[in-house]
Write a protein that holds these residues in place. Structure first.
Motif, PDB file in Angstrom:
ATOM      1  N   ILE A   5       0.840  -1.194   0.000  1.00 24.68           N
ATOM      2  CA  ILE A   5       0.000   0.000   0.000  1.00 24.68           C
ATOM      3  C   ILE A   5       0.875   1.244   0.000  1.00 24.68           C
ATOM      4  CG2 ILE A   5      -1.763   1.293   1.266  1.00 24.68           C
ATOM      5  CD1 ILE A   5      -2.680  -1.398   2.439  1.00 24.68           C
ATOM      6  N   GLN A   6       0.588   2.146  -0.904  1.00 23.95           N
ATOM      7  CA  GLN A   6       1.326   3.403  -0.973  1.00 23.95           C
ATOM      8  C   GLN A   6       0.354   4.576  -0.857  1.00 23.95           C
ATOM      9  OE1 GLN A   6       4.121   1.996  -4.579  1.00 23.95           O
ATOM     10  NE2 GLN A   6       4.775   3.947  -3.674  1.00 23.95           N
ATOM     11  N   SER A   7       0.821   5.610  -0.200  1.00 22.06           N
ATOM     12  CA  SER A   7       0.011   6.825  -0.118  1.00 22.06           C
ATOM     13  C   SER A   7       0.918   8.044  -0.105  1.00 22.06           C
ATOM     14  CB  SER A   7      -0.852   6.812   1.162  1.00 22.06           C
ATOM     15  OG  SER A   7      -0.039   6.827   2.315  1.00 22.06           O
ATOM     16  N   PRO A   8       0.461   9.170  -0.650  1.00 24.73           N
ATOM     17  CA  PRO A   8      -0.756   9.272  -1.447  1.00 24.73           C
ATOM     18  C   PRO A   8      -0.554   8.652  -2.825  1.00 24.73           C
ATOM     19  CG  PRO A   8       0.450  11.326  -1.553  1.00 24.73           C
ATOM     20  CD  PRO A   8       1.221  10.432  -0.604  1.00 24.73           C
ATOM     21  N   ARG A   9      -1.579   8.501  -3.597  1.00 29.93           N
ATOM     22  CA  ARG A   9      -1.441   7.987  -4.956  1.00 29.93           C
ATOM     23  C   ARG A   9      -0.984   9.090  -5.911  1.00 29.93           C
ATOM     24  NH1 ARG A   9      -3.984   3.554  -6.644  1.00 29.93           N
ATOM     25  NH2 ARG A   9      -2.646   3.930  -8.440  1.00 29.93           N
ATOM     26  N   HIS A  10      -1.396  10.296  -5.612  1.00 29.36           N
ATOM     27  CA  HIS A  10      -0.996  11.455  -6.407  1.00 29.36           C
ATOM     28  C   HIS A  10      -0.629  12.589  -5.455  1.00 29.36           C
ATOM     29  CE1 HIS A  10      -2.611   9.639 -10.125  1.00 29.36           C
ATOM     30  NE2 HIS A  10      -3.565   9.199  -9.348  1.00 29.36           N
ATOM     31  N   GLU A  11       0.439  13.296  -5.821  1.00 30.19           N
ATOM     32  CA  GLU A  11       0.865  14.426  -5.000  1.00 30.19           C
ATOM     33  C   GLU A  11       1.326  15.530  -5.919  1.00 30.19           C
ATOM     34  OE1 GLU A  11       1.104  14.539  -1.473  1.00 30.19           O
ATOM     35  OE2 GLU A  11       1.711  16.632  -1.643  1.00 30.19           O
ATOM     36  N   VAL A  12       0.741  16.697  -5.756  1.00 31.97           N
ATOM     37  CA  VAL A  12       1.177  17.872  -6.500  1.00 31.97           C
ATOM     38  C   VAL A  12       1.642  18.897  -5.485  1.00 31.97           C
ATOM     39  CG1 VAL A  12       0.563  19.691  -8.125  1.00 31.97           C
ATOM     40  CG2 VAL A  12      -0.474  17.417  -8.351  1.00 31.97           C
ATOM     41  N   THR A  13       2.853  19.388  -5.647  1.00 26.82           N
ATOM     42  CA  THR A  13       3.400  20.321  -4.688  1.00 26.82           C
ATOM     43  C   THR A  13       4.242  21.371  -5.403  1.00 26.82           C
ATOM     44  OG1 THR A  13       4.573  20.482  -2.581  1.00 26.82           O
ATOM     45  CG2 THR A  13       5.528  19.048  -4.254  1.00 26.82           C
ATOM     46  N   GLU A  14       4.526  22.424  -4.701  1.00 31.02           N
ATOM     47  CA  GLU A  14       5.345  23.483  -5.281  1.00 31.02           C
ATOM     48  C   GLU A  14       6.813  23.280  -4.913  1.00 31.02           C
ATOM     49  OE1 GLU A  14       2.086  27.141  -5.395  1.00 31.02           O
ATOM     50  OE2 GLU A  14       3.739  27.177  -3.961  1.00 31.02           O
ATOM     51  N   VAL A  19       8.023  16.870   0.813  1.00 31.77           N
ATOM     52  CA  VAL A  19       7.120  15.815   0.356  1.00 31.77           C
ATOM     53  C   VAL A  19       7.439  14.537   1.104  1.00 31.77           C
ATOM     54  CG1 VAL A  19       6.431  14.389  -1.600  1.00 31.77           C
ATOM     55  CG2 VAL A  19       6.927  16.820  -1.948  1.00 31.77           C
ATOM     56  N   THR A  20       6.419  13.861   1.603  1.00 34.02           N
ATOM     57  CA  THR A  20       6.607  12.572   2.277  1.00 34.02           C
ATOM     58  C   THR A  20       5.723  11.525   1.621  1.00 34.02           C
ATOM     59  OG1 THR A  20       7.119  13.625   4.396  1.00 34.02           O
ATOM     60  CG2 THR A  20       6.462  11.311   4.435  1.00 34.02           C
ATOM     61  N   LEU A  21       6.381  10.479   1.136  1.00 38.84           N
ATOM     62  CA  LEU A  21       5.681   9.359   0.537  1.00 38.84           C
ATOM     63  C   LEU A  21       5.702   8.207   1.525  1.00 38.84           C
ATOM     64  CD1 LEU A  21       7.297   9.520  -3.023  1.00 38.84           C
ATOM     65  CD2 LEU A  21       5.423  10.872  -2.086  1.00 38.84           C
ATOM     66  N   ARG A  22       4.608   7.448   1.548  1.00 44.67           N
ATOM     67  CA  ARG A  22       4.462   6.404   2.559  1.00 44.67           C
ATOM     68  C   ARG A  22       4.250   5.044   1.916  1.00 44.67           C
ATOM     69  NH1 ARG A  22       2.356  11.092   4.175  1.00 44.67           N
ATOM     70  NH2 ARG A  22       2.862  11.860   6.271  1.00 44.67           N
ATOM     71  N   CYS A  23       4.703   4.023   2.624  1.00 47.89           N
ATOM     72  CA  CYS A  23       4.583   2.667   2.103  1.00 47.89           C
ATOM     73  C   CYS A  23       4.335   1.693   3.247  1.00 47.89           C
ATOM     74  CB  CYS A  23       5.847   2.252   1.346  1.00 47.89           C
ATOM     75  SG  CYS A  23       5.842   0.533   0.774  1.00 47.89           S
ATOM     76  N   LYS A  24       3.371   0.806   3.031  1.00 42.93           N
ATOM     77  CA  LYS A  24       3.108  -0.291   3.955  1.00 42.93           C
ATOM     78  C   LYS A  24       3.376  -1.583   3.193  1.00 42.93           C
ATOM     79  CE  LYS A  24      -0.605  -2.566   6.542  1.00 42.93           C
ATOM     80  NZ  LYS A  24       0.273  -2.930   7.686  1.00 42.93           N
ATOM     81  N   SER A  87       9.910  15.211 -10.117  1.00 42.45           N
ATOM     82  CA  SER A  87       8.636  14.710 -10.632  1.00 42.45           C
ATOM     83  C   SER A  87       8.845  13.338 -11.259  1.00 42.45           C
ATOM     84  CB  SER A  87       8.069  15.685 -11.668  1.00 42.45           C
ATOM     85  OG  SER A  87       7.782  16.940 -11.068  1.00 42.45           O
ATOM     86  N   ALA A  88       8.080  12.377 -10.796  1.00 37.75           N
ATOM     87  CA  ALA A  88       8.244  10.984 -11.220  1.00 37.75           C
ATOM     88  C   ALA A  88       7.164  10.150 -10.555  1.00 37.75           C
ATOM     89  CB  ALA A  88       9.624  10.464 -10.816  1.00 37.75           C
ATOM     90  N   VAL A  89       7.154   8.863 -10.906  1.00 41.52           N
ATOM     91  CA  VAL A  89       6.329   7.903 -10.167  1.00 41.52           C
ATOM     92  C   VAL A  89       7.267   7.151  -9.229  1.00 41.52           C
ATOM     93  CG1 VAL A  89       4.765   5.943 -10.263  1.00 41.52           C
ATOM     94  CG2 VAL A  89       4.706   7.670 -12.080  1.00 41.52           C
ATOM     95  N   TYR A  90       6.913   7.130  -7.965  1.00 37.27           N
ATOM     96  CA  TYR A  90       7.727   6.462  -6.949  1.00 37.27           C
ATOM     97  C   TYR A  90       7.027   5.168  -6.534  1.00 37.27           C
ATOM     98  CZ  TYR A  90      10.489  10.706  -6.710  1.00 37.27           C
ATOM     99  OH  TYR A  90      11.314  11.760  -7.031  1.00 37.27           O
ATOM    100  N   PHE A 107       5.213  -5.128  -5.996  1.00 38.57           N
ATOM    101  CA  PHE A 107       5.207  -3.680  -6.112  1.00 38.57           C
ATOM    102  C   PHE A 107       3.849  -3.088  -5.736  1.00 38.57           C
ATOM    103  CE2 PHE A 107       9.116  -2.290  -8.307  1.00 38.57           C
ATOM    104  CZ  PHE A 107       9.699  -3.535  -8.538  1.00 38.57           C
ATOM    105  N   GLY A 108       3.926  -1.896  -5.155  1.00 39.56           N
ATOM    106  CA  GLY A 108       2.718  -1.135  -4.902  1.00 39.56           C
ATOM    107  C   GLY A 108       2.271  -0.403  -6.159  1.00 39.56           C
ATOM    108  N   PRO A 109       1.160   0.326  -6.063  1.00 36.38           N
ATOM    109  CA  PRO A 109       0.610   1.017  -7.229  1.00 36.38           C
ATOM    110  C   PRO A 109       1.364   2.288  -7.598  1.00 36.38           C
ATOM    111  CG  PRO A 109      -0.714   1.472  -5.304  1.00 36.38           C
ATOM    112  CD  PRO A 109       0.313   0.455  -4.885  1.00 36.38           C
ATOM    113  N   GLY A 110       2.241   2.728  -6.725  1.00 37.08           N
ATOM    114  CA  GLY A 110       3.042   3.911  -7.016  1.00 37.08           C
ATOM    115  C   GLY A 110       2.399   5.207  -6.546  1.00 37.08           C
ATOM    116  N   THR A 111       3.258   6.216  -6.355  1.00 38.39           N
ATOM    117  CA  THR A 111       2.813   7.582  -6.066  1.00 38.39           C
ATOM    118  C   THR A 111       3.317   8.465  -7.194  1.00 38.39           C
ATOM    119  OG1 THR A 111       2.853   7.340  -3.651  1.00 38.39           O
ATOM    120  CG2 THR A 111       3.052   9.572  -4.544  1.00 38.39           C
ATOM    121  N   ARG A 112       2.391   9.135  -7.856  1.00 42.33           N
ATOM    122  CA  ARG A 112       2.773  10.054  -8.929  1.00 42.33           C
ATOM    123  C   ARG A 112       2.994  11.435  -8.330  1.00 42.33           C
ATOM    124  NH1 ARG A 112       2.835   9.988 -14.301  1.00 42.33           N
ATOM    125  NH2 ARG A 112       1.790   7.954 -14.338  1.00 42.33           N
ATOM    126  N   LEU A 113       4.256  11.859  -8.352  1.00 42.16           N
ATOM    127  CA  LEU A 113       4.630  13.151  -7.764  1.00 42.16           C
ATOM    128  C   LEU A 113       4.869  14.173  -8.863  1.00 42.16           C
ATOM    129  CD1 LEU A 113       5.556  14.949  -5.378  1.00 42.16           C
ATOM    130  CD2 LEU A 113       7.861  14.039  -5.736  1.00 42.16           C
TER     131      LEU A 113
END
Lengths: 116, 111
Positions: A5-14, A19-24, A87-90, A107-113
């Motif tokens: 499980i990954q969160s968030p699935r999408h992240e848009v930031t300036e 930025v913090t990406l999470r994984c279970k 900017s990438a998919v993590y 693999f998880g579904p990824g986070t698109r940053l």
């Protein structure tokens, strides 16, 4: 099992923001991997952990990136400060390390940053 | 750098066998050949692995040459859902070991 499980699935930031990406990982798995995927560079390994201990972080691009695994069921990948080139998919992946086990990573579904 | 060489892209008609080649001429004696695939917008998925004998599972077959310098992944009856990027990876067979992904082969299955 819910899988990785990954969160968030999408992240848009300036640019400049943290930025913090999470994984279970999958329950019972004791190896965890962080990857980054871009069109230009493909799928790159950033860092991986065995039994919550970082084994190889040579893929971490620079000091702005850090990863932690405080326990067997949670990991974070932090970027501070973020830049547009981040900017990438993590992807996060996990596997079970045991005698004779196959090197099969889930693999998880990824986070698109997206960093603007 | 990846230790494998794969064609950039391949096409296959639905229902036909898809044969994806991979060269790994510098493979070591204790290294296995792994195949993963990545369907668009999803994380990579394990398919199969082998050392020197041919292997088959419910997804695919893996044929490794006797000198182990190349291999072929075979999808016996390709479907539209098999359209994906297929990665051939050489690694020791030890869980918890990092996998190094190359560019892979983009397989396009059409009806």
């Amino acid at each position: 099992d819910a899988g990785v499980i990954q969160s968030p699935r999408h992240e848009v930031t300036e640019m400049g923001q943290e930025v913090t990406l999470r994984c279970k990982p999958i329950s019972g798995h004791n190896s965890l991997f962080w990857y980054r995927q871009t069109m230009m560079r493909g799928l790159e390994l950033l860092i991986y952990f065995n039994n919550n201990v970082p084994i190889d972080d040579s893929g971490m691009p620079e000091d702005r990136f850090s990863a932690k695994m405080p326990n067997a069921s949670f990991s974070t990948l932090k970027i501070q400060p973020s830049e547009p080139r981040d900017s990438a998919v993590y992807f996060c992946a996990s596997s079970l390390t045991s005698r004779g086990a196959v090197n099969e990573q889930y693999f998880g579904p990824g986070t698109r940053l997206t960093v603007t | 750098d990846a230790k494998t060489t794969q064609p950039t892209s391949m096409d296959c008609a639905e229902g036909r066998a898809a044969n994806l080649p991979c060269n790994h001429s510098t493979i070591s004696g204790n290294e296995y050949v792994y195949w993963y695939r990545q369907i668009h917008s999803q994380g990579p998925q394990y398919i199969i692995h082998g050392l020197k004998n041919n292997e088959t599972n419910e997804m695919a077959s893996l044929i490794i040459t006797e000198d182990r310098k190349s291999s072929t992944l075979i999808l016996p009856h390709a479907t539209l859902r098999d359209t994906a990027v297929y990665y051939c990876i050489v690694s020791v067979n030890q869980a918890g070991t990092a996998l190094i992904f190359g560019k892979g082969t983009t397989l396009s299955v059409s009806s």
